[in-house]
Design a protein around this motif. Structure first.
Motif, mmCIF file in Angstrom:
data_model
loop_
_atom_site.group_PDB
_atom_site.id
_atom_site.type_symbol
_atom_site.label_atom_id
_atom_site.label_comp_id
_atom_site.label_asym_id
_atom_site.label_seq_id
_atom_site.Cartn_x
_atom_site.Cartn_y
_atom_site.Cartn_z
ATOM 1 N N THR A 82 25.791 46.132 30.079
ATOM 2 C CA THR A 82 27.260 46.408 30.230
ATOM 3 C C THR A 82 27.998 47.043 31.014
ATOM 4 N N VAL A 83 28.245 46.158 32.318
ATOM 5 C CA VAL A 83 29.026 47.118 32.702
ATOM 6 C C VAL A 83 30.255 47.910 32.899
ATOM 7 N N GLU A 84 30.212 48.761 32.768
ATOM 8 C CA GLU A 84 31.674 49.414 33.008
ATOM 9 C C GLU A 84 32.597 49.704 34.191
ATOM 10 N N THR A 85 33.787 49.397 34.363
ATOM 11 C CA THR A 85 34.488 48.974 36.034
ATOM 12 C C THR A 85 36.024 49.893 35.369
ATOM 13 N N PRO A 86 36.216 50.901 36.626
ATOM 14 C CA PRO A 86 37.183 51.022 36.586
ATOM 15 C C PRO A 86 39.031 50.335 36.396
ATOM 16 N N VAL A 87 39.385 50.603 35.793
ATOM 17 C CA VAL A 87 40.899 49.304 35.977
ATOM 18 C C VAL A 87 42.576 50.144 36.099
ATOM 19 N N ALA A 88 43.067 50.437 36.918
ATOM 20 C CA ALA A 88 44.246 50.753 37.014
ATOM 21 C C ALA A 88 45.372 49.798 35.768
ATOM 22 N N ILE A 89 45.732 51.387 35.569
ATOM 23 C CA ILE A 89 46.837 50.881 34.726
ATOM 24 C C ILE A 89 48.378 51.943 34.808
ATOM 25 N N ASP A 90 49.226 51.194 33.966
ATOM 26 C CA ASP A 90 51.014 51.913 34.863
ATOM 27 C C ASP A 90 50.977 52.839 33.649
ATOM 28 N N VAL A 91 50.933 54.180 33.902
ATOM 29 C CA VAL A 91 51.181 55.405 32.775
ATOM 30 C C VAL A 91 52.613 55.471 31.932
ATOM 31 N N ALA A 92 53.599 54.750 33.279
ATOM 32 C CA ALA A 92 54.360 54.684 31.892
ATOM 33 C C ALA A 92 54.692 54.350 31.382
ATOM 34 N N GLU A 93 53.945 52.904 31.080
ATOM 35 C CA GLU A 93 53.283 52.034 29.834
ATOM 36 C C GLU A 93 52.569 52.508 29.147
ATOM 37 N N GLU A 94 51.817 52.532 29.331
ATOM 38 C CA GLU A 94 50.764 53.382 28.270
ATOM 39 C C GLU A 94 51.368 54.487 27.582
ATOM 40 N N LYS A 95 52.471 55.226 28.292
ATOM 41 C CA LYS A 95 52.828 56.134 27.523
ATOM 42 C C LYS A 95 54.055 55.498 26.651
ATOM 43 N N ARG A 96 54.934 55.143 26.588
ATOM 44 C CA ARG A 96 54.841 53.914 25.516
ATOM 45 C C ARG A 96 54.696 53.233 24.824
ATOM 46 N N LYS A 97 53.541 52.356 25.260
ATOM 47 C CA LYS A 97 52.444 52.403 23.764
ATOM 48 C C LYS A 97 51.835 53.306 22.529
ATOM 49 N N LEU A 98 52.227 54.298 23.481
ATOM 50 C CA LEU A 98 51.377 56.010 22.412
ATOM 51 C C LEU A 98 52.430 56.462 21.771
ATOM 52 N N SER A 99 53.411 56.450 22.730
ATOM 53 C CA SER A 99 54.174 56.792 21.417
ATOM 54 C C SER A 99 54.927 55.804 20.382
ATOM 55 N N ALA A 100 54.906 54.201 20.845
ATOM 56 C CA ALA A 100 54.892 53.513 19.757
ATOM 57 C C ALA A 100 54.320 53.729 18.579
ATOM 58 N N LEU A 101 52.814 53.668 18.966
ATOM 59 C CA LEU A 101 51.822 54.077 18.072
ATOM 60 C C LEU A 101 51.795 55.149 16.787
ATOM 61 N N LYS A 102 52.156 56.330 17.842
ATOM 62 C CA LYS A 102 52.654 57.480 16.755
ATOM 63 C C LYS A 102 53.298 56.944 15.696
ATOM 64 N N THR A 103 54.771 56.405 16.736
ATOM 65 C CA THR A 103 55.485 56.811 15.133
ATOM 66 C C THR A 103 54.621 54.989 14.284
ATOM 67 N N LEU A 104 54.589 53.941 14.044
ATOM 68 C CA LEU A 104 54.018 53.118 14.192
ATOM 69 C C LEU A 104 53.416 53.893 12.790
ATOM 70 N N ILE A 105 51.504 54.874 13.606
ATOM 71 C CA ILE A 105 50.746 55.783 13.052
ATOM 72 C C ILE A 105 51.493 56.766 10.950
ATOM 73 N N GLN A 106 53.524 57.290 11.873
ATOM 74 C CA GLN A 106 53.723 58.420 10.866
ATOM 75 C C GLN A 106 54.713 57.265 9.853
ATOM 76 N N LYS A 107 55.444 56.403 10.066
ATOM 77 C CA LYS A 107 55.314 55.147 9.509
ATOM 78 C C LYS A 107 54.501 54.340 8.809
ATOM 79 N N GLU A 108 53.492 54.172 8.381
ATOM 80 C CA GLU A 108 52.370 53.445 7.991
ATOM 81 C C GLU A 108 51.665 54.617 7.470
ATOM 82 N N GLN A 109 51.324 55.559 7.283
ATOM 83 C CA GLN A 109 50.765 56.852 6.382
ATOM 84 C C GLN A 109 51.189 56.773 5.451
#
Length: 125
Positions: A82-109
């Motif tokens: 297994t080879v691991e390679t760093p990949v650039a991310i869009d920090v703003a997009e990742e924060k939006r995804k994180l917020s949406a996932l946390k909302t989903l978790i609270q809703k589904e719990q």
């Protein structure tokens, strides 16, 4: 290759051995567990500042092989690595995804907790 088949067989055996209650709870909480794994992955990406892409490659190796008459010779086999390679991310997009996932978790719990309670009632151990 044999190792992968052995691991897959072992995992299938363990899943088959799970009690009906555990299978029911696992099925009911599948989406929630995936969302929690995604939250962990995204938080790691944000903490590092980049994502990690994992890729399995075949690496040739020289082995000693034996002929039917007992003599040996050099042959080529392949190992998986297994080879691991760093990949650039869009920090703003990742924060939006994180917020949406946390909302989903609270809703589904609550619904997952109700479903798990129903599994316990239906399949007491």
């Amino acid at each position: 290759m044999f190792r992968h088949i052995t691991i897959a067989t072992l995992l299938l055996t363990l899943v088959a051995c799970a009690t009906p209650q555990k299978q029911c709870i696992a099925k009911a909480s599948k989406t929630l567990r995936q969302a929690q794994r995604d939250v962990t992955r995204i938080e790691g990406n944000l903490a590092r500042g980049y994502a990690i892409h994992r890729q399995t490659i075949l690496v040739p190796t020289v082995e000693i092989c034996t002929k039917p008459d007992g003599s040996t010779y050099s042959c080529i086999d392949h190992d998986h690595r297994t080879v691991e390679t760093p990949v650039a991310i869009d920090v703003a997009e990742e924060k939006r995804k994180l917020s949406a996932l946390k909302t989903l978790i609270q809703k589904e719990q609550p619904s997952v907790q109700k479903a798990a309670a129903a599994c316990v009632a239906e399949f007491p151990e």
